[in-house]
Design a protein around this motif. Sequence first.
Motif, short mmCIF file in Angstrom:
data_model
loop_
_atom_site.label_atom_id
_atom_site.label_comp_id
_atom_site.label_asym_id
_atom_site.label_seq_id
_atom_site.Cartn_x
_atom_site.Cartn_y
_atom_site.Cartn_z
N LEU A 1 0.83 -1.21 0.00
CA LEU A 1 0.00 0.00 0.00
C LEU A 1 0.86 1.25 0.00
N TYR A 2 1.92 1.23 0.80
CA TYR A 2 2.83 2.39 0.86
C TYR A 2 3.40 2.67 -0.53
N ASN A 3 3.83 1.64 -1.22
CA ASN A 3 4.41 1.81 -2.56
C ASN A 3 3.36 2.28 -3.56
N GLN A 4 2.11 1.80 -3.41
CA GLN A 4 1.04 2.25 -4.29
C GLN A 4 0.81 3.76 -4.15
N ILE A 5 0.81 4.23 -2.90
CA ILE A 5 0.56 5.65 -2.67
C ILE A 5 1.73 6.49 -3.18
N LYS B 1 2.17 0.03 13.49
CA LYS B 1 0.91 0.46 14.09
C LYS B 1 -0.26 0.11 13.18
N ALA B 2 -1.46 0.16 13.77
CA ALA B 2 -2.67 -0.09 12.97
C ALA B 2 -2.77 0.96 11.88
N ILE B 3 -3.24 0.53 10.72
CA ILE B 3 -3.30 1.42 9.58
C ILE B 3 -4.33 2.53 9.81
N ALA B 4 -3.96 3.75 9.43
CA ALA B 4 -4.83 4.92 9.62
C ALA B 4 -5.79 5.05 8.45
N PRO B 5 -6.94 5.73 8.65
CA PRO B 5 -7.88 5.94 7.54
C PRO B 5 -7.22 6.74 6.42
N LEU B 6 -7.62 6.45 5.19
CA LEU B 6 -7.09 7.17 4.04
C LEU B 6 -7.57 8.62 4.05
N PRO B 7 -6.80 9.54 3.44
CA PRO B 7 -7.26 10.93 3.35
C PRO B 7 -8.58 11.03 2.59
N GLU B 8 -9.43 11.94 3.03
CA GLU B 8 -10.71 12.14 2.35
C GLU B 8 -10.48 12.86 1.02
N PRO B 9 -11.07 12.38 -0.08
CA PRO B 9 -10.92 13.06 -1.37
C PRO B 9 -11.63 14.41 -1.33
N VAL B 10 -11.03 15.39 -2.01
CA VAL B 10 -11.62 16.74 -2.00
C VAL B 10 -12.63 16.92 -3.13
N SER B 11 -12.68 15.97 -4.06
CA SER B 11 -13.62 16.07 -5.17
C SER B 11 -14.04 14.67 -5.61
N GLU B 12 -15.15 14.61 -6.34
CA GLU B 12 -15.63 13.34 -6.85
C GLU B 12 -14.66 12.77 -7.88
N THR C 1 -9.23 -0.79 -2.04
CA THR C 1 -9.31 -2.25 -1.93
C THR C 1 -8.16 -2.79 -1.10
N THR C 2 -6.96 -2.29 -1.38
CA THR C 2 -5.78 -2.71 -0.61
C THR C 2 -5.93 -2.33 0.85
N TRP C 3 -6.44 -1.13 1.09
CA TRP C 3 -6.60 -0.63 2.47
C TRP C 3 -7.56 -1.53 3.26
N TYR C 4 -8.69 -1.89 2.64
CA TYR C 4 -9.67 -2.75 3.33
C TYR C 4 -9.13 -4.16 3.54
N ASN C 5 -8.32 -4.65 2.60
CA ASN C 5 -7.68 -5.96 2.80
C ASN C 5 -6.77 -5.95 4.01
N ILE C 6 -6.03 -4.87 4.16
CA ILE C 6 -5.13 -4.73 5.32
C ILE C 6 -5.94 -4.64 6.61
N GLN D 1 -5.69 -7.12 9.83
CA GLN D 1 -5.42 -6.63 11.18
C GLN D 1 -6.43 -7.20 12.17
N VAL D 2 -7.70 -7.23 11.77
CA VAL D 2 -8.73 -7.79 12.64
C VAL D 2 -8.46 -9.26 12.90
N ARG D 3 -8.09 -9.98 11.85
CA ARG D 3 -7.81 -11.42 12.00
C ARG D 3 -6.56 -11.65 12.85
N LEU D 4 -5.58 -10.77 12.74
CA LEU D 4 -4.36 -10.91 13.54
C LEU D 4 -4.67 -10.81 15.03
N SER D 5 -5.64 -9.96 15.38
CA SER D 5 -6.00 -9.79 16.79
C SER D 5 -6.58 -11.07 17.39
N LYS D 6 -7.07 -11.98 16.53
CA LYS D 6 -7.68 -13.22 17.02
C LYS D 6 -6.63 -14.24 17.46
#
Length: 224
Positions: free
Chosen positions: A53-57, A86-97, A110-115, A119-124
């Motif tokens: 994800l970091y490389n994508q951004i 650390k737990a992944i932070a929310p993505l920046p809000e887009p300023v336009s459609e 999609t990548t963000w939600y996969n991560i 993370q949720v599964r790792l906590s288990k």
Amino acid sequence: AKNKVQLFSEVQGIFENSSRDFKPGVYYKKGEILLKLNSAEYFAGLQAQKSGLYNQIVGLLPDLQLDFPESLPNWKAYLAEFDMDKAIAPLPEPVSEKEKLFIAGRNIQTTWYNIKNLQVRLSKYTIYAPFSGILTEADVTPGTLVRAGQKLGEFISTTVFEMEVPVNMSLEKRLKVGKQVALHDLEKTTTWNGKVIRISGKVDPTSQTTKVFIQVSGEGLKEG
């Protein structure tokens, strides 16, 4: 016991450790680790996804600078605060459609939600005591391979108990929810104060009794 938890594993892994001996009768404080399964392989996969994800951004920045210069500072700040540990932070809000569609087209969300899912599964892989109490059953030992869906044990609180009592219908009007009652042992040497918390709406046709549930706490009480 009013608070009773059947422990099951939702993931697979080697039983690594526990805050205390994982054996029947052992007391755990609320928040202590009951079981920790080895998650090294799963954690490595999560870190790989974060790196992706970091490389994508990073790859987005040149296009953002040309087409959405007003959004570039937000994404640069997101990368600056990106922490792999650390737990992944929310993505920046887009300023336009238009920017929203552009980001969606690059599969960033999609990548963000996969991560997030990883993370949720790792906590288990770690199970914490939901309240202070004791183990009444322990079905695994350290070093055991635990499989998903496997029962691990039973954990109860020893502070509050519920007692189910069949009561004759002739006493129904006297026993209301919230009513204080006295309970004693068979020898009548010890007495506890209880409270009616539920009354069944069903009558046993054979005995003409209804079930009354009494909540009680105090020393000397045990499960069963």
